[in-house]
Design a protein around this motif. Sequence first.
Motif, mmCIF file in Angstrom:
data_model
loop_
_atom_site.group_PDB
_atom_site.id
_atom_site.type_symbol
_atom_site.label_atom_id
_atom_site.label_comp_id
_atom_site.label_asym_id
_atom_site.label_seq_id
_atom_site.Cartn_x
_atom_site.Cartn_y
_atom_site.Cartn_z
ATOM 1 N N PRO A 87 -24.563 -88.577 -24.676
ATOM 2 C CA PRO A 87 -23.223 -88.986 -25.126
ATOM 3 C C PRO A 87 -22.588 -90.019 -24.226
ATOM 4 O O PRO A 87 -21.732 -90.790 -24.670
ATOM 5 N N ASP A 88 -22.969 -90.059 -22.939
ATOM 6 C CA ASP A 88 -22.356 -91.023 -22.040
ATOM 7 C C ASP A 88 -22.894 -92.425 -22.248
ATOM 8 O O ASP A 88 -22.199 -93.412 -21.986
ATOM 9 N N LEU A 89 -24.149 -92.513 -22.702
ATOM 10 C CA LEU A 89 -24.765 -93.827 -22.884
ATOM 11 C C LEU A 89 -24.528 -94.387 -24.266
ATOM 12 O O LEU A 89 -24.350 -95.583 -24.430
ATOM 13 N N PHE A 90 -24.529 -93.546 -25.298
ATOM 14 C CA PHE A 90 -24.401 -94.015 -26.674
ATOM 15 C C PHE A 90 -23.238 -93.301 -27.329
ATOM 16 O O PHE A 90 -23.237 -92.074 -27.435
ATOM 17 N N SER A 91 -22.256 -94.069 -27.748
ATOM 18 C CA SER A 91 -21.109 -93.493 -28.430
ATOM 19 C C SER A 91 -21.417 -93.311 -29.899
ATOM 20 O O SER A 91 -22.482 -93.669 -30.391
ATOM 21 N N SER A 92 -20.450 -92.780 -30.628
ATOM 22 C CA SER A 92 -20.653 -92.542 -32.058
ATOM 23 C C SER A 92 -20.727 -93.831 -32.844
ATOM 24 O O SER A 92 -21.284 -93.880 -33.927
ATOM 25 N N GLU A 93 -20.155 -94.906 -32.280
ATOM 26 C CA GLU A 93 -20.212 -96.197 -32.957
ATOM 27 C C GLU A 93 -21.485 -96.917 -32.567
ATOM 28 O O GLU A 93 -21.837 -97.021 -31.399
ATOM 29 N N CYS A 94 -22.197 -97.434 -33.528
ATOM 30 C CA CYS A 94 -23.457 -98.135 -33.286
ATOM 31 C C CYS A 94 -23.173 -99.505 -32.679
ATOM 32 O O CYS A 94 -22.072 -100.029 -32.774
ATOM 33 N N LEU A 95 -24.193 -100.072 -32.016
ATOM 34 C CA LEU A 95 -24.049 -101.417 -31.482
ATOM 35 C C LEU A 95 -23.694 -102.400 -32.580
ATOM 36 O O LEU A 95 -22.847 -103.265 -32.409
ATOM 37 N N LEU A 96 -24.326 -102.297 -33.719
ATOM 38 C CA LEU A 96 -23.982 -103.077 -34.892
ATOM 39 C C LEU A 96 -23.522 -102.099 -35.967
ATOM 40 O O LEU A 96 -24.333 -101.448 -36.605
ATOM 41 N N PRO A 97 -22.193 -101.958 -36.185
ATOM 42 C CA PRO A 97 -21.681 -100.913 -37.079
ATOM 43 C C PRO A 97 -22.189 -101.013 -38.494
ATOM 44 O O PRO A 97 -22.254 -100.032 -39.206
ATOM 45 N N TRP A 98 -22.571 -102.240 -38.927
ATOM 46 C CA TRP A 98 -22.994 -102.399 -40.318
ATOM 47 C C TRP A 98 -24.303 -101.703 -40.628
ATOM 48 O O TRP A 98 -24.703 -101.591 -41.776
ATOM 49 N N THR A 99 -25.034 -101.221 -39.578
ATOM 50 C CA THR A 99 -26.306 -100.562 -39.847
ATOM 51 C C THR A 99 -26.122 -99.176 -40.448
ATOM 52 O O THR A 99 -27.098 -98.540 -40.836
ATOM 53 N N LYS A 100 -24.872 -98.672 -40.510
ATOM 54 C CA LYS A 100 -24.642 -97.349 -41.077
ATOM 55 C C LYS A 100 -24.728 -97.358 -42.605
ATOM 56 O O LYS A 100 -24.896 -96.330 -43.228
ATOM 57 N N ASN A 101 -24.561 -98.505 -43.203
ATOM 58 C CA ASN A 101 -24.581 -98.589 -44.655
ATOM 59 C C ASN A 101 -26.024 -98.564 -45.148
ATOM 60 O O ASN A 101 -26.889 -99.249 -44.624
ATOM 61 N N SER A 102 -26.275 -97.747 -46.166
ATOM 62 C CA SER A 102 -27.643 -97.575 -46.645
ATOM 63 C C SER A 102 -28.022 -98.574 -47.723
ATOM 64 O O SER A 102 -29.201 -98.791 -47.975
ATOM 65 N N THR A 103 -27.049 -99.220 -48.396
ATOM 66 C CA THR A 103 -27.340 -100.187 -49.439
ATOM 67 C C THR A 103 -27.691 -101.523 -48.800
ATOM 68 O O THR A 103 -26.910 -102.067 -48.030
ATOM 69 N N THR A 104 -28.853 -102.051 -49.102
ATOM 70 C CA THR A 104 -29.312 -103.290 -48.468
ATOM 71 C C THR A 104 -29.668 -104.332 -49.513
ATOM 72 O O THR A 104 -29.997 -104.011 -50.651
ATOM 73 N N GLN A 105 -29.602 -105.579 -49.084
ATOM 74 C CA GLN A 105 -30.035 -106.708 -49.886
ATOM 75 C C GLN A 105 -30.718 -107.708 -48.971
ATOM 76 O O GLN A 105 -30.644 -107.603 -47.751
ATOM 77 N N VAL A 106 -31.369 -108.694 -49.566
ATOM 78 C CA VAL A 106 -32.115 -109.697 -48.814
ATOM 79 C C VAL A 106 -31.378 -111.030 -48.890
ATOM 80 O O VAL A 106 -30.999 -111.482 -49.972
ATOM 81 N N ILE A 107 -31.163 -111.643 -47.723
ATOM 82 C CA ILE A 107 -30.583 -112.981 -47.668
ATOM 83 C C ILE A 107 -31.514 -113.879 -46.873
ATOM 84 O O ILE A 107 -32.365 -113.410 -46.112
#
Length: 534
Positions: A87-107
């Motif tokens: 818990p001290d090294l990694f908080s609940s928020e991801c380094l890139l918050p958008w990775t929590k979304n499961s719907t993906t597309q290709v750009i």
Amino acid sequence: MSAMSESLDELDTPGSLGKKAAIFRESKGNESVLGSGPALIPLRSPFQPPGALHNRTTAAAATLFRGNRKCREGEEMQMGPVPNAFPDLFSSECLLPWTKNSTTQVIKVYTEDNSSRAVEVPSDITARDICQLFVLKNHCIDDHSWTLFEHLAHLGIERTIEDHESILEVQSNWGMDSDSRLYFRKNYAKYEFFKKPLDFFPENMVSISSEANGLMNHSEIIQTFLNSSTCPEIHGFLHSKEQGRKSWKKFYFVLRRSGLYFSNKGTSKEPRHLQFVAEFCDSDVYTLLSARKMHGAPTDYGFCVKPSKSSSARDLKLLCADDEQTKTCWITAMRLFKFGMQLYQNFIQPHQKQKNSPMVSFNIRSISENSLVAMDFSGHRSRVIENPSEALSVAVEEGLSWRRKSCHRLSHGSCSPSQSSLSNIAIHMAQPWFHSKLSRDEAHKLITQHGLIDGVFLLRDSQSNPKTFVLSLCHTQRIRHFQILPVEDDGELFYSLDDGNTRFSDLLQLVEFYQLNRGVLPCKLKHHCARTTL
């Protein structure tokens, strides 16, 4: 950092950064290739036989699958979430918050050399997230100037995508048959108006209020645009192309929070004389890439206002300024009126994250002019050289000593001009600021793409004299070209910008010197132009 990036690439767990940011090339059918890795195949149940994709599933098998799925769902509900072991090294928020979304597309994202990479991203990803992803993948220095550009080739226009904008929302406004692209490159001028607003907003073009008198300071100009209760105004003459005609006419334009207007009677600002042109709640401002050639504009400083939901050339409001500063003023003011305080949040957010993250701050190198000073280490104690003439003489002496050392290393006591020139070529050819086969027009275009602010530069081969080089430098939103001449003295070859008064043994020393000292140049060298390959 390289080891961390490799470990992220190898991860293949659900919801991980490695899976969300999988770079791959599309091919025919259902097959896709990730570099030299395994092919991506359609997912199926581990209990499903290989031929079940093409055969009709029996009722008994379907019942078995449903039973297995219910068992797995029950087990997952009983297990609950996996606790965080660090818990001290990694908080609940991801380094890139958008990775929590499961719907993906290709750009697909391009660079200046038209190289491209396809990336699978979540549906709520922003422009800043994409830039951070490619900065990590390419091991770039994140100096907060990396930008995504929306390039509409069929219209001949492009614009900066703001850091907070949704990429898939931007792409949803593209036409099916349009040649539209996303470009990843640097834009040093993206937020420069927050640092030097007086350079972007000339006094004769800005009116804060009828009561305001005298000169405006830096804070007053920006606060008027960010404060919704104030009524700043941009005014001046612009060329406008009439709808359905090829001719351009000059009108007096007024930009307010309510929208863009032009006066049908001289410079009158009376409501009965002002004609509405566009508003910015559902429109964006773009730069014309070939104003003269494609749109017949009277100058090269063209821009336009385009409705967000339209991709037709008939809906463009084409405008043209008389100089670069006037054009930049109008475009910057339109961005501020449209996004307001959000632009300021985009500007300060990276600096706040860097300040609050001491673990990663040491990885970001500072390349500002404040980090470069002339030092003297000849005595018992080091000191900063503040006298410009002393700094110049020390730099020249240092260059001569380096030259003698390099000559001794190459020829063990003797150094010929041919040998020294070969070593110099090897030095500057590997530098990111050097572009060998680049014409004057191409250099102008590359610097403009990186942002017309003081100190943006590049070095290139001279097209008129093969034995010389050229320094292309931006100052006061104008690009100037300075010839670097070779000077031979006692069998030794040097390079100089001032007819031999200040000599350098190679171009690397020359660039490093003018990053510290202005010398004969109008400003110091601050930001180099480099081509990025994905």
